[in-house]
Design an enzyme around this catalytic site. Sequence first.
Site, PDB file in Angstrom:
ATOM      1  N   GLU A   1      -3.159  -7.005  -2.583  1.00 53.95           N
ATOM      2  CA  GLU A   1      -4.060  -6.689  -1.462  1.00 53.95           C
ATOM      3  C   GLU A   1      -5.498  -6.489  -1.932  1.00 53.95           C
ATOM      4  O   GLU A   1      -6.430  -6.771  -1.196  1.00 53.95           O
ATOM      5  CB  GLU A   1      -3.567  -5.438  -0.729  1.00 53.95           C
TER       6      GLU A   1
ATOM      7  N   ASP B   1       0.158  -4.281  -0.173  1.00 53.74           N
ATOM      8  CA  ASP B   1       0.682  -2.911  -0.022  1.00 53.74           C
ATOM      9  C   ASP B   1       1.991  -2.919   0.764  1.00 53.74           C
ATOM     10  O   ASP B   1       2.138  -3.662   1.743  1.00 53.74           O
ATOM     11  CB  ASP B   1      -0.340  -2.018   0.676  1.00 53.74           C
TER      12      ASP B   1
ATOM     13  N   TYR C   1       3.142   5.975  -3.670  1.00 58.05           N
ATOM     14  CA  TYR C   1       2.526   5.327  -2.499  1.00 58.05           C
ATOM     15  C   TYR C   1       2.131   6.360  -1.436  1.00 58.05           C
ATOM     16  O   TYR C   1       2.958   7.175  -1.023  1.00 58.05           O
ATOM     17  CB  TYR C   1       3.505   4.305  -1.918  1.00 58.05           C
TER      18      TYR C   1
END
Length: 693
Positions: free
Chosen positions: A8, A104, A303
């Site tokens: 990303e 992501d 994350y």
Amino acid sequence: MSILVVAEKPSVAMSYAKVLGATSRKDGYFEGNGYLVSWCIGHLVELAPPNVYDAKYVKWSIADLPILPQKWQYLVSASTKKQFGSLQKLMHRPDVDSIVNSCDAGREGELIFRLVYQQTGCKKPFSRLWLSSMEENAIREGFVHLKPSTEYDALYNAALCRERADWMVGINASRLFSCLYNQSLAVGRVMTPVLAMTVVREAAIAAFVPEKFYTVDLELTSGCTASSRRIPEKTVAENLLEACRKEMVATIQRITCKEKSENPPPLYDLTTLQRDANRLLGYSAQQTLDYVQSLYEKKLTTYPRTDSCYITDDDEEMLEELTEELEGFLDIAPEDVDEAVPRTRRTVNREKVTDHHAILPTRSMLQADLDALPKGEQNVLKLIIARTLMAVSKPFRYLETLLTTECAGEEFTAKGKDILEEGWKAVERKVLADILNRKQELTALPNAAENECGILNAELKEGQTSPPKHFTEDTLLHAMETASADSMPEGVERQGIGTPATRAATIEKLVQKGFLERKGNKKTKVLLPTDKGKALITVMPEEIQSPEMTADWETKLLQIERGEMEPSEFMTEINTMITELVKNTEMKKGANALMKSKIIGVCPNCGKPVVEREKGWFCENRECRFVLWKDNAFFKRLGKRLDAHVADKLLRDGRVRLKDCKSAKGKTYNATVLLSCEADGRSKFSLEFEGGC
């Protein structure tokens, strides 16, 4: 043959390239060891604006609404065309036989990759990298166990529906209300209900009438102070005070002791982390998201955009080992461990982990130089470390004592607490001492027996009921998270408004658009609706500002994500709602005065009023092309801004004197800017110099 890996962001691509051995840097990608590693830059491919579907949509008109595309069109973002071109070439390179979507691991990451893949016309097979940590071993493990792309088709469908629904609501509602009230009004599916919450809260505060109440406090010889009930009438309270002063003796009727405990708080999801960072550190939700995203990319936390406060049973052993290492890292003595039930057990709930588990520090963090981190990242990391250890600690246990005494026929009470076991609060105190800055919370009652005791002093205290509190970012995030929970049927997934990943951006957008403003000191800021925000909500119909409808949509998007609802069914609902909105909405009576734009002068082209709007000062005559843009290139070249004061002078006098303008060579000079109009009515500027440049 080569495998193309699409990340990303460039920083994430660098991490993947390092692990995969793609060490040769090229223009827009890395290459090596059979891999090509490239990246998107956010949304490379975006929904096309209405005028791409039909040129007539350049001009805003109610007659052209609703705008409901049958075949959706996409464009490559102008600012990222070069990187899109790189990805297009790589996807069509003959030696590339497969692709890995490494954006992501969430709804938006899925959308970003798939739109690029489709816009390039690529047909090659692709798989999915799904990570919760950017540590090197996690990346290696992820590439060994790539997922089939089909497992994420439903996630992509949900992302498409979210993007298209937001486009349709934003485009149609913004045009509808802007045309009705003759000014630019930004309306959004999530943004408008959030603004409505703040407007309703401020209305409740404004309407609140405080009510006085009185209590009588007795200072007892036993060493505590007992208080009466709240008494609405002052004379009744004064009579009680007088009676107590006459008696000067109170009878202790009963003393009850009850053992209580507070379980540890759960691990952090993004919203609870943002709320704590706002409450304890004064960070905005967006600041916190930026800090924790950076920590994730630096391999220091897992994350961040997660909505879960739990881990799965597969991760329990990892958390136990991490806990022991964190205790050693912070020099905290581990608690006595119950062998029968692991201390990590309360953090495990597979049912409540969807895409990602809770936010945790990583093992890489234990070897990192934390002092080198920016202060904001250090503080957010400290919160995450503390919460991880608190979540696996013992409950906080205390003894609550309630003393009830009687004097002059009235009951008085005093409460006290004794700590039995500090549990998770010990971790909070040790790790977050500098952040909490908290005084001792508990007051123990002195030993007393059930008998008479003397009254050393009696006094009357006056108080009043409090209005609801203004929203802070902490409390507004909580309101967004729990919106509509009371009105939803039992058993329905309660998603609130927005998602953990988007709530911060929603608040920032409301501030940027001038609908909300932050007020207060550095640490404690409240979010208040502006006059513009209040006016917008006043004219909005219920279905657009209702949290229930938006929360219902979030639940349906989750059902699409799980394959429990057809995307077409959801989009049909959106189409119907927008069609009905356009057909049934009329201007509210009396709203014109409320929505009146601020007139700052007269148009030099046609003589009609010039009004301030979001992006500049516009002539009210829609046929006239005169405008003074706030983001003005002519003034930028002079090193100046075209603000309200400058616009006012230009319209009143046709000229404005500016000091310390900057030339291209960096020299400063004074000059006067003259305003005139082109033949078609557009503004035109020229300079009159006072001296040489």
